[in-house]
Design a protein around this motif. Structure first.
Motif, PDB file in Angstrom:
ATOM      1  N   CYS A 171      11.492   5.262  -6.584  1.00 51.59           N
ATOM      2  CA  CYS A 171      11.634   3.969  -5.920  1.00 51.59           C
ATOM      3  C   CYS A 171      10.256   3.423  -5.522  1.00 51.59           C
ATOM      4  O   CYS A 171       9.961   2.249  -5.747  1.00 51.59           O
ATOM      5  CB  CYS A 171      12.528   4.136  -4.693  1.00 51.59           C
ATOM      6  N   PHE A 223       8.352   0.051  -6.775  1.00 53.53           N
ATOM      7  CA  PHE A 223       7.749  -0.899  -5.843  1.00 53.53           C
ATOM      8  C   PHE A 223       6.312  -1.206  -6.257  1.00 53.53           C
ATOM      9  O   PHE A 223       5.887  -2.365  -6.261  1.00 53.53           O
ATOM     10  CB  PHE A 223       7.773  -0.340  -4.417  1.00 53.53           C
ATOM     11  N   VAL A 244      15.117  -3.000   0.569  1.00 60.02           N
ATOM     12  CA  VAL A 244      14.671  -2.230  -0.596  1.00 60.02           C
ATOM     13  C   VAL A 244      15.725  -2.304  -1.702  1.00 60.02           C
ATOM     14  O   VAL A 244      15.393  -2.516  -2.870  1.00 60.02           O
ATOM     15  CB  VAL A 244      14.358  -0.765  -0.203  1.00 60.02           C
ATOM     16  N   TRP A 302      14.260  -1.947  -6.136  1.00 59.00           N
ATOM     17  CA  TRP A 302      13.372  -0.783  -6.237  1.00 59.00           C
ATOM     18  C   TRP A 302      14.142   0.531  -6.193  1.00 59.00           C
ATOM     19  O   TRP A 302      13.708   1.529  -6.773  1.00 59.00           O
ATOM     20  CB  TRP A 302      12.329  -0.785  -5.126  1.00 59.00           C
ATOM     21  N   ALA A 355      17.454   4.328  -0.847  1.00 60.21           N
ATOM     22  CA  ALA A 355      16.773   3.135  -0.349  1.00 60.21           C
ATOM     23  C   ALA A 355      16.192   3.374   1.042  1.00 60.21           C
ATOM     24  O   ALA A 355      15.076   2.940   1.343  1.00 60.21           O
ATOM     25  CB  ALA A 355      17.728   1.952  -0.323  1.00 60.21           C
ATOM     26  N   CYS A 388      13.163   5.635   0.691  1.00 58.48           N
ATOM     27  CA  CYS A 388      12.109   4.834   0.062  1.00 58.48           C
ATOM     28  C   CYS A 388      11.482   3.900   1.099  1.00 58.48           C
ATOM     29  O   CYS A 388      10.254   3.787   1.175  1.00 58.48           O
ATOM     30  CB  CYS A 388      12.684   4.057  -1.106  1.00 58.48           C
ATOM     31  N   ALA A 389      12.310   3.223   1.887  1.00 58.22           N
ATOM     32  CA  ALA A 389      11.803   2.310   2.901  1.00 58.22           C
ATOM     33  C   ALA A 389      10.923   3.055   3.907  1.00 58.22           C
ATOM     34  O   ALA A 389       9.870   2.527   4.320  1.00 58.22           O
ATOM     35  CB  ALA A 389      12.953   1.622   3.626  1.00 58.22           C
TER      36      ALA A 389
END
Length: 76
Positions: free
Chosen positions: A18, A22, A47, A52, A66, A69-70
């Motif tokens: 991810c 990005f 996200v 992504w 997500a 990833c965030a």
């Protein structure tokens, strides 16, 4: 409990993908600033909406991926 552990392991392994997706976004700097302005609870949805967290070959993204990833992106 086993399912939570499995979800966490999957998110830990897919979140770097991810982040890589990005990094390929031509507007990544602006979008990162937009994400950082959001409350923590809204960042995973942001996200997901950017695409992504959608893995290659998949049509949907996981909230757990997500979210992880965030959290990684917030450290950039």
């Amino acid at each position: 409990m086993a399912r939570d552990m499995a979800d966490t392991a999957v998110a830990d392994s897919l979140a770097p993908i991810c982040v890589a997706q990005f990094l390929q976004d031509p507007d990544k700097d602006e979008r990162l600033e937009d994400m950082k302005k959001l409350e923590l609870w809204g960042r995973a949805e942001f996200v997901k909406n950017q695409g992504w967290a959608t893995m290659p070959g998949s049509d949907e993204s996981s909230y757990t991926v997500a979210d992880k990833c965030a959290r990684l992106l917030a450290q950039l």
